[in-house]
Motif scaffolding. Structure first.
Motif, PDB file in Angstrom:
ATOM      1  N   CYS A   1       0.857  -1.194   0.000  1.00 54.35           N
ATOM      2  CA  CYS A   1       0.000   0.000   0.000  1.00 54.35           C
ATOM      3  C   CYS A   1       0.894   1.245   0.000  1.00 54.35           C
ATOM      4  CB  CYS A   1      -0.944  -0.007   1.201  1.00 54.35           C
ATOM      5  SG  CYS A   1      -2.280   1.193   1.051  1.00 54.35           S
TER       6      CYS A   1
ATOM      7  N   TRP B   1      -1.557   5.429  -2.300  1.00 60.01           N
ATOM      8  CA  TRP B   1      -3.003   5.405  -2.035  1.00 60.01           C
ATOM      9  C   TRP B   1      -3.541   6.808  -2.022  1.00 60.01           C
ATOM     10  CZ3 TRP B   1      -4.700   6.989   3.037  1.00 60.01           C
ATOM     11  CH2 TRP B   1      -3.662   7.213   3.943  1.00 60.01           C
TER      12      TRP B   1
ATOM     13  N   MET C   1      -7.525  -1.979   2.566  1.00 64.68           N
ATOM     14  CA  MET C   1      -6.641  -1.622   1.451  1.00 64.68           C
ATOM     15  C   MET C   1      -7.445  -1.291   0.195  1.00 64.68           C
ATOM     16  SD  MET C   1      -3.474  -4.247   2.145  1.00 64.68           S
ATOM     17  CE  MET C   1      -2.574  -3.800   0.674  1.00 64.68           C
TER      18      MET C   1
ATOM     19  N   CYS D   1      -5.265   1.177  -2.379  1.00 67.46           N
ATOM     20  CA  CYS D   1      -3.835   0.856  -2.304  1.00 67.46           C
ATOM     21  C   CYS D   1      -3.292   0.342  -3.631  1.00 67.46           C
ATOM     22  CB  CYS D   1      -3.592  -0.215  -1.241  1.00 67.46           C
ATOM     23  SG  CYS D   1      -3.834   0.375   0.434  1.00 67.46           S
TER      24      CYS D   1
END
Length: 120
Positions: A74, A77, A103, A108
């Motif tokens: 991640c 993002w 996520m 992500c």
């Protein structure tokens, strides 16, 4: 590497994003300031913002470079907007399915770790 040169410059700071386990430490991805480079051992002094938990440690450059050549699942993002979309359950996610859901909400994207040189 630019990191070595930057550490000799009093107006520059180096921050690494590395995978702790790949460097023989406990944990996963982490950002830490780098305090120094020692040419004799070809190692970097990794400092930590959580000194009570992780004391400063010298890491040989090859190991640190390997730990920085890992992927952060991640690393990219939608900040800060997606963070506001997380509910309390997802903010405290610990179970694998909840982490995956968080996520997804954050949007992500996988990205390589590395380092940042900040200079005034």
């Amino acid at each position: 590497f630019d990191m070595k040169l930057a550490l000799s410059d009093p107006s520059a700071r180096v921050i690494v994003n590395y995978h702790r386990a790949s460097a023989g430490q406990v944990g996963s991805g982490h950002f830490s300031p780098v305090g120094a480079y020692h040419q004799g051992t070809d190692s970097f002094l990794i400092l930590d913002v959580a000194r009570y938990k992780y004391p400063p440690v010298w890491i040989v450059s090859d190991i640190l470079y390997k730990a920085m050549r890992t992927y952060d699942q991640c690393g990219d993002w939608d900040f800060p907007h997606a963070q506001e979309a997380l509910d309390d359950r997802l903010r405290g996610a610990r179970k694998e399915d909840e982490v995956k859901e968080a996520m997804d909400v954050l949007g992500c994207k996988r990205s390589l770790r590395g380092y940042i040189i900040a200079k005034r």
